[in-house]
Design a protein around this motif. Sequence first.
Motif, PDB file in Angstrom:
ATOM      1  N   PRO A 182      -2.504   1.777  -4.488  1.00  0.00           N
ATOM      2  CA  PRO A 182      -4.045   1.777  -4.290  1.00  0.00           C
ATOM      3  C   PRO A 182      -4.789   3.401  -4.663  1.00  0.00           C
ATOM      4  CG  PRO A 182      -3.167   2.056  -2.092  1.00  0.00           C
ATOM      5  CD  PRO A 182      -1.995   2.054  -3.188  1.00  0.00           C
ATOM      6  N   HIS A 237      -5.120  -0.606   6.685  1.00  0.00           N
ATOM      7  CA  HIS A 237      -4.872   0.328   7.802  1.00  0.00           C
ATOM      8  C   HIS A 237      -5.146  -0.328   9.189  1.00  0.00           C
ATOM      9  CE1 HIS A 237      -4.494   2.760   4.572  1.00  0.00           C
ATOM     10  NE2 HIS A 237      -5.530   3.347   4.433  1.00  0.00           N
ATOM     11  N   HIS A 279       1.423   5.031  -2.410  1.00  0.00           N
ATOM     12  CA  HIS A 279       1.017   5.796  -3.569  1.00  0.00           C
ATOM     13  C   HIS A 279       2.183   6.498  -4.174  1.00  0.00           C
ATOM     14  CE1 HIS A 279      -2.984   5.694  -2.037  1.00  0.00           C
ATOM     15  NE2 HIS A 279      -2.619   5.541  -0.957  1.00  0.00           N
ATOM     16  N   ASP A 307       1.988   3.342   3.431  1.00  0.00           N
ATOM     17  CA  ASP A 307       0.834   4.255   2.821  1.00  0.00           C
ATOM     18  C   ASP A 307       1.431   5.787   2.384  1.00  0.00           C
ATOM     19  OD1 ASP A 307      -1.693   5.321   2.089  1.00  0.00           O
ATOM     20  OD2 ASP A 307      -2.478   5.385   3.925  1.00  0.00           O
ATOM     21  N   LYS A 335      -9.985  -1.112  -5.095  1.00  0.00           N
ATOM     22  CA  LYS A 335      -9.885  -0.304  -3.922  1.00  0.00           C
ATOM     23  C   LYS A 335     -10.994   0.336  -3.710  1.00  0.00           C
ATOM     24  CE  LYS A 335      -7.671   2.474  -1.035  1.00  0.00           C
ATOM     25  NZ  LYS A 335      -6.903   3.527  -1.260  1.00  0.00           N
ATOM     26  N   HIS A 375       0.854  -1.307   0.124  1.00  0.00           N
ATOM     27  CA  HIS A 375      -0.117   0.097  -0.029  1.00  0.00           C
ATOM     28  C   HIS A 375       0.905   1.163  -0.015  1.00  0.00           C
ATOM     29  CE1 HIS A 375      -4.085   1.737   1.181  1.00  0.00           C
ATOM     30  NE2 HIS A 375      -3.366   2.831   0.840  1.00  0.00           N
TER      31      HIS A 375
HETATM   32 ZN    ZN Z   1      -3.447   4.858   0.950  1.00  0.00          ZN
END
Ligand code: ZN
Length: 324
Positions: A69, A204, A25, A261, A142, A23
Amino acid sequence: MTSSVETATGPIDASELGRVLMHEHVFVISTEIQQNYPQEWGDEQHRIDDAAARLRELKESGIDTILDPTAIGLGRYIPRIQKVAEQIDLKIVCATGLYTFNELPHYYRRRNTSDADALTSHFVQDIDQGFGNTGVKAGVIKCATDKPGLTPDVERVLRACAQTHRETGCPITTHTDAETERGLDQQKIFLEEGVDLTRVVIGHCGDTNDLDYLQRLLDAGSILGMDRFGIDGYLTTEQRVEVVAHLCEKGFADQLVLSHDASCYIDWIEGEVPLAPLPNWHYLHISKDVIPALLQAGVSDEQIDTMLVDTPKRFLGSQSLGGY
Ligand SMILES: [Zn+2]
């Protein structure tokens, strides 16, 4: 049995995924604002080169693939991702789906009949035909459920993702608010829609040390995203490591995946990454700090490989195995 996984530079065999951060970006962008107020973003080529440099560094640190995602709602723009991906050896898996905590974009609100949801049509198109004219296909679906819970529009997104999964076999990864136990809401909707919960990463989960909540998600079969290392506001790295080590000790390493993330550029917070309030929130924290800390906490090399290699391979490579 071989199985292929779609990436920004075309399909690869699942065995070529290597170590995967599940995960991360590349860019998180408020597109319409950036188009009208482009000063902060600046030079497009500079941003592409900066992303390529950061991802090259990540590859050198021992990570071979990221799952990005970034769905609609987070500024996804695949032609830009392609330009980054073409410069580097690290692989990027791209996502279809939609990110909202409350309402759908107006575009979709009236485009829904009982047998044809415009969301599902778009998601299936991204998986089967690719994003626009890029030739790049989605490798994951997602969706998000945050504090507001299952609002009518969020529920519609979740059901569209589930239907897309059933139609294509593509796996699902999510955003949740762990404190309000939104992962359980997602599992409930997915089960109602006939999704195999072992094909879902509940995202998460690493934001909480509520072991009862995590156990319920594990018991239903899903993979837990321990995927926000470096976001110290929810839990510190030390606390996150403690939870992962505990779950590994209990035998759940094959239901855990790791990530930050993080991103190369996110316009939600002013400044360049790493952002001043979150010094550990960058791509290299796991390679440099978290893996040594996990080993120190009693996690074995084999369990690290399970979380970084085997489970991502099983999850992402399952699409072409059929069965749906
Ligand atoms: Zn994210």
